[in-house]
Design a protein around this motif. Structure first.
Motif, mmCIF file in Angstrom:
data_model
loop_
_atom_site.group_PDB
_atom_site.id
_atom_site.type_symbol
_atom_site.label_atom_id
_atom_site.label_comp_id
_atom_site.label_asym_id
_atom_site.label_seq_id
_atom_site.Cartn_x
_atom_site.Cartn_y
_atom_site.Cartn_z
ATOM 1 N N LEU A 26 10.630 3.887 -0.572
ATOM 2 C CA LEU A 26 10.638 5.354 -0.581
ATOM 3 C C LEU A 26 10.195 5.812 -1.967
ATOM 4 C CD1 LEU A 26 12.557 4.584 1.816
ATOM 5 C CD2 LEU A 26 13.775 6.696 1.344
ATOM 6 N N GLU A 27 9.063 6.550 -2.018
ATOM 7 C CA GLU A 27 8.573 7.034 -3.317
ATOM 8 C C GLU A 27 9.159 8.403 -3.604
ATOM 9 O OE1 GLU A 27 4.408 7.193 -4.192
ATOM 10 O OE2 GLU A 27 4.152 5.038 -3.868
ATOM 11 N N VAL A 28 9.824 8.484 -4.719
ATOM 12 C CA VAL A 28 10.401 9.791 -5.088
ATOM 13 C C VAL A 28 9.886 10.181 -6.471
ATOM 14 C CG1 VAL A 28 12.508 9.422 -3.750
ATOM 15 C CG2 VAL A 28 12.449 8.730 -6.126
ATOM 16 N N ILE A 39 6.202 5.113 1.043
ATOM 17 C CA ILE A 39 6.097 6.426 1.725
ATOM 18 C C ILE A 39 6.625 7.498 0.771
ATOM 19 C CG2 ILE A 39 6.898 7.805 3.690
ATOM 20 C CD1 ILE A 39 7.125 5.200 5.289
ATOM 21 N N ASN A 40 5.828 8.537 0.603
ATOM 22 C CA ASN A 40 6.240 9.614 -0.314
ATOM 23 C C ASN A 40 7.356 10.456 0.296
ATOM 24 O OD1 ASN A 40 4.213 9.591 -2.660
ATOM 25 N ND2 ASN A 40 2.912 9.402 -0.839
ATOM 26 N N PHE A 41 8.395 10.680 -0.474
ATOM 27 C CA PHE A 41 9.511 11.541 -0.044
ATOM 28 C C PHE A 41 9.645 12.684 -1.053
ATOM 29 C CE2 PHE A 41 12.367 9.899 3.340
ATOM 30 C CZ PHE A 41 11.571 8.847 3.765
ATOM 31 N N ILE A 78 9.723 5.061 -8.277
ATOM 32 C CA ILE A 78 9.627 6.371 -8.951
ATOM 33 C C ILE A 78 8.156 6.673 -9.206
ATOM 34 C CG2 ILE A 78 10.288 7.755 -10.942
ATOM 35 C CD1 ILE A 78 12.919 6.521 -10.850
ATOM 36 N N ASP A 79 7.710 7.726 -8.512
ATOM 37 C CA ASP A 79 6.288 8.094 -8.491
ATOM 38 C C ASP A 79 5.948 8.974 -9.704
ATOM 39 O OD1 ASP A 79 3.760 8.314 -7.520
ATOM 40 O OD2 ASP A 79 4.259 9.549 -5.768
ATOM 41 N N ASP A 80 4.690 8.958 -10.073
ATOM 42 C CA ASP A 80 4.160 9.844 -11.125
ATOM 43 C C ASP A 80 4.990 9.766 -12.400
ATOM 44 O OD1 ASP A 80 2.513 10.526 -9.060
ATOM 45 O OD2 ASP A 80 3.445 12.474 -8.678
ATOM 46 N N GLY A 110 0.824 -1.215 0.000
ATOM 47 C CA GLY A 110 0.000 0.000 0.000
ATOM 48 C C GLY A 110 0.849 1.252 0.000
ATOM 49 N N GLU A 111 0.162 2.371 -0.132
ATOM 50 C CA GLU A 111 0.867 3.655 -0.087
ATOM 51 C C GLU A 111 0.356 4.447 1.110
ATOM 52 O OE1 GLU A 111 0.482 6.119 -3.582
ATOM 53 O OE2 GLU A 111 1.813 7.658 -2.768
ATOM 54 N N ALA A 112 1.300 4.990 1.868
ATOM 55 C CA ALA A 112 0.914 5.830 3.018
ATOM 56 C C ALA A 112 0.608 7.233 2.503
ATOM 57 C CB ALA A 112 2.056 5.867 4.022
HETATM 58 MG MG MG Z 1 2.941 8.593 -4.181
#
Ligand code: MG
Ligand code: C2E
Ligand code: MG
Length: 704
Positions: A565-567, A533-535, A595-597, A473-475
């Protein structure tokens, strides 16, 4: 003839009593034998009070008695006529200074009969001389002094006068004070001065005179008229102090109160004052006024890099060029902030207001975006990062457009907003102000929330595989402010402006770790194998990130395998090497990186090949466009998936909302999904519920 007179005692007595001088007759012992009428008149003694008493011991002041006695004896010895000066004390005890003319009178056998002392009273004259001596001393050593006679002819000046005015005695004696005239004062000024002199006998005030060399100087002058006993003016005495330096200081202070000392243009107060006047004028003349606030963002950076002096020179140069741009317009400038300037362009025809404002803004941008500066004698072009806010005034329906302070504020607000625009300028509007006000209020509230950290919650959005099983999941943070959930899209960018984002990030991390512990204790951790977790870029590059993570690992070593760690790409496009290094450190601790987005930023494939990461998240903007008709997003997603495969990394599709999207993604061999079709982000208790249900039923969700 004289002899015959002298042989007539009556005649002698008459002569003695009619002369103005004191005559005292002494015997050879110095005892007074007679005194004439003048002596009685001066000393106020009756002759019988004096006759028979010693001349020097009874009537001469103690300190002069020895001198007088020895003079007397000397006279008796030498018998020559003696001229001496000494005091005689009157009956009231007042010393009279007398100039004595002493002579001896002998008989036929040359024996001294008498000494005749004839005295002239010089007391007043001596006093006068003493006074004169003192006043001369005062005049010589004091302030500049000029004395004229009643006809205003200069009869005396002192050294100080020459020093201050440059005129010597020879230059001015016999002339009138008009030679000092600067021409600054009008007739009324002098009329007032003479009026005061004739009624009060004096005048005092500031006067500007001319130095011999031509320059002007300002004095504080006092003039007094001197009168004789009949009340007629005999002299005018004027003394003055040069206050040019004080005046210059005063002017400097007055200047500093209005102008910026560094650039010489109006300071904020004075600019506001001028703007106020300009608004008033424009209310009546039916013309438009334009207010620009030009901030040069690069100045602050330059200051840190090249120092104050360099920045000062740049500012002056830019202002000079700006004035060139504005030539042909009626305008005034002001320093509104350290790196920002106010420019007010006046009397623009009403219908041309917006056009002129846009034209000038573009010119200012053109000027400052590629600004030539010589550094180490080599000319380079610098982007000074112009941010221009524009207001036009007066406004028909907006009272704030009639208020100078409010106008400046509007221009500042608009300039802040211009930062986001390619054109670098922005017009003020009501809507803009509202947005800024709201964002400001939000910033204040966020600040409070970050200090207490009791308004935040951590939600989880589960991720699923093609079979509908939870894979992790994503926090996602939630901020409940005054009972309302503020979307992260609103407050995260605010926190990212400062280090607040780091505080938030670490709170999320610790909260996530605590919740993983809870899941572990409830036996649910197996159902939730990973948590992303979004960073934000600042968080990932924070200097102490590794220490922070190490501390967390010390307490719970197993979290490294559970946390990703989502960057975003913006973390590494500026400094890929620093990011690579950071990535290696994080990976060395055992964490995974996602790697997010992906696809929304630079999406440079060459970057991807350079970086060691574990997962790509396809941005929901691509997923949302997936439909049976639309081929293009399909092709983009297909190529992202094939890259991921080539790099041997996981792919997660974000924002899956519909079965059509899910099917399309499955067809493209996407293995993991996150989206409302499966689950919305859930509060932690709801996540526990979901995982517990899954554990029990093991029934796939969302695939129906
Ligand atoms: Mg994210
Ligand atoms: P994100 O990291 O890309 O997070 C995914 C966002 O997409 C979440 O929005 C999520 O609720 C939303 N989403 C998920 N599925 C769907 C769907 O099917 N349709 C639609 N329309 N949206 C979906 P959220 O929670 O509002 O977060 C927005 C962004 O805020 C996040 O984007 C992330 O960039 C940021 N954010 C959230 N929490 C944190 C945090 O703890 N730290 C940092 N630095 N940023 C966070
Ligand atoms: Mg995302």
């Amino acid at each position: 003839m004289l002899q015959s007179i002298c042989q007539n005692p009556q005649l002698v007595e008459t002569v003695l009593h009619t002369v103005d001088s004191l005559v005292i007759v002494l015997d050879q012992d110095g005892i007074v034998r007679a005194m004439n009428a003048a002596a009685v008149a001066f000393t106020h003694y009756d002759p019988e009070e004096v006759v028979g008493r010693y001349h020097w011991s009874d009537f001469v002041p103690v300190n002069e008695q020895d001198k007088v006695e020895s003079l007397f004896k000397n006279l008796l010895k030498k018998r020559t006529v003696q001229n001496v000066e000494h005091h005689w004390i009157t009956k009231e005890g007042r010393p009279l200074l007398l100039k004595w003319h002493n002579a001896v009178i002998t008989d036929a056998h040359d024996k001294i009969n008498y000494v005749i002392a004839t005295g002239v009273n010089i007391t007043d004259q001596a006093l006068l001389e003493e006074e004169l001596r003192i006043s001369r001393k005062v005049v010589e050593t004091g302030d500049p002094v000029l004395i004229t006679d009643a006809n205003l002819r200069i009869i005396r000046i002192n050294e100080a006068f020459s020093r201050v005015t440059g005129y010597s005695e020879a230059d001015v004696l016999g002339k009138t004070p008009r030679i000092l005239s600067s021409g600054v004062h009008d007739q009324a000024f002098y009329a007032h001065m003479w009026q005061s002199l004739s009624t009060n006998g004096n005048w005092a005030g500031e006067i500007t005179n001319r130095h011999k060399s031509g320059h002007h100087f300002t004095e504080y002058m006092r003039i007094a008229a001197l009168h004789d006993n009949d009340g007629q003016v005999t002299h005018y005495v004027s003394s003055f102090i040069d206050i040019s330096a004080a005046k210059a200081n005063e002017q400097k202070l007055r200047f500093l109160a209005r102008f910026d000392s560094q650039t010489g243009i109006a300071n904020r107060d004075y600019f506001t004052q001028k703007l106020r006047q300009s608004i008033q004028t424009h209310q009546h003349n039916r013309q438009k006024g334009l207010l620009f606030y030009l901030r040069l963002g690069f100045l602050e950076k330059m200051e840190a890099h090249y120092g104050n002096a360099f920045v000062d020179t740049v500012i002056l140069k830019v202002l000079h060029d700006l004035e060139h741009t504005l030539s042909g317009y009626q305008y005034f400038l002001g320093r509104v902030t350290g790196s920002g300037f106010g420019i007010c362009v006046q009397n623009v025809p009403r219908t041309a207001g917006l056009k002129t404002a846009t034209h000038l803004a573009l010119e200012m941008v053109e000027l400052t975006k590629h600004y030539p500066l010589a550094i180490d004698e080599e000319e380079e072009r610098f982007n000074l990062y112009p941010e221009i806010g524009i207001c036009t005034f007066p406004g028909a329906n907006d009272a704030s457009l009639l208020d100078a302070e409010a106008l400046i504020h509007h221009a500042l607000v608009a300039s802040q907003k211009s930062r986001d625009k390619q054109e670098c300028y922005e017009f003020y509007s009501n809507a803009l102000q509202r947005a800024v006000d709201e964002s400001h209020q939000l910033e204040v509230a966020l600040n409070h929330a970050i200090q207490k950290l009791d308004e935040f919650e951590l939600h989880h959005q589960p991720q699923f595989d093609a079979q509908g099983r939870v894979t992790g999941g994503e926090a996602l943070i939630r901020w409940k402010h005054n009972g309302i959930l503020v979307p992260p899209g609103l407050f995260i960018p605010l926190a990212e402006k400062t280090d607040d984002i780091i505080t938030i990030n670490r709170w999320v991390f610790k909260q996530a770790v605590a919740q993983l512990h809870t899941l572990d204790k409830s036996g649910l951790l197996k159902q939730y194998p990973s948590l992303s977790i979004n960073f934000s870029p600042k968080c990932i590059m924070a200097a102490d990130l590794v220490t922070f993570l190490q501390n967390e690992l010390e307490q719970t070593p197993w979290i490294a395998q559970r946390i990703k760690l989502e960057v975003t790409e913006s973390s590494f496009i500026h400094d890929i090497d620093a990011f690579k290094q950071r990535l290696a450190e994080i990976k060395a601790l055992g964490f995974k990186v996602s790697i997010d987005d992906f696809g929304t930023g630079y999406s440079s494939l060459s970057y991807l090949t350079e970086l060691e990461f574990d997962e790509i998240k396809i941005d929901k903007s691509f997923v949302s466009k997936l439909s049976k008709q639309c081929e293009r997003p399909c092709r983009v997603i297909k190529s992202i998936i094939s890259i991921a495969k080539a790099l041997n990394v996981n792919v997660v599709a974000e924002g899956v909302e519909t079965p059509v999207q899910l099917e399309a993604l499955k067809a493209l061999e996407c293995a993991h999904f996150q989206g409302f079709l499966f689950s919305k982000p859930l509060p932690f208790p709801a996540l526990i519920g979901l995982l517990t249900d899954n554990q029990r039923s093991a029934a796939p969700i969302g695939t129906a």
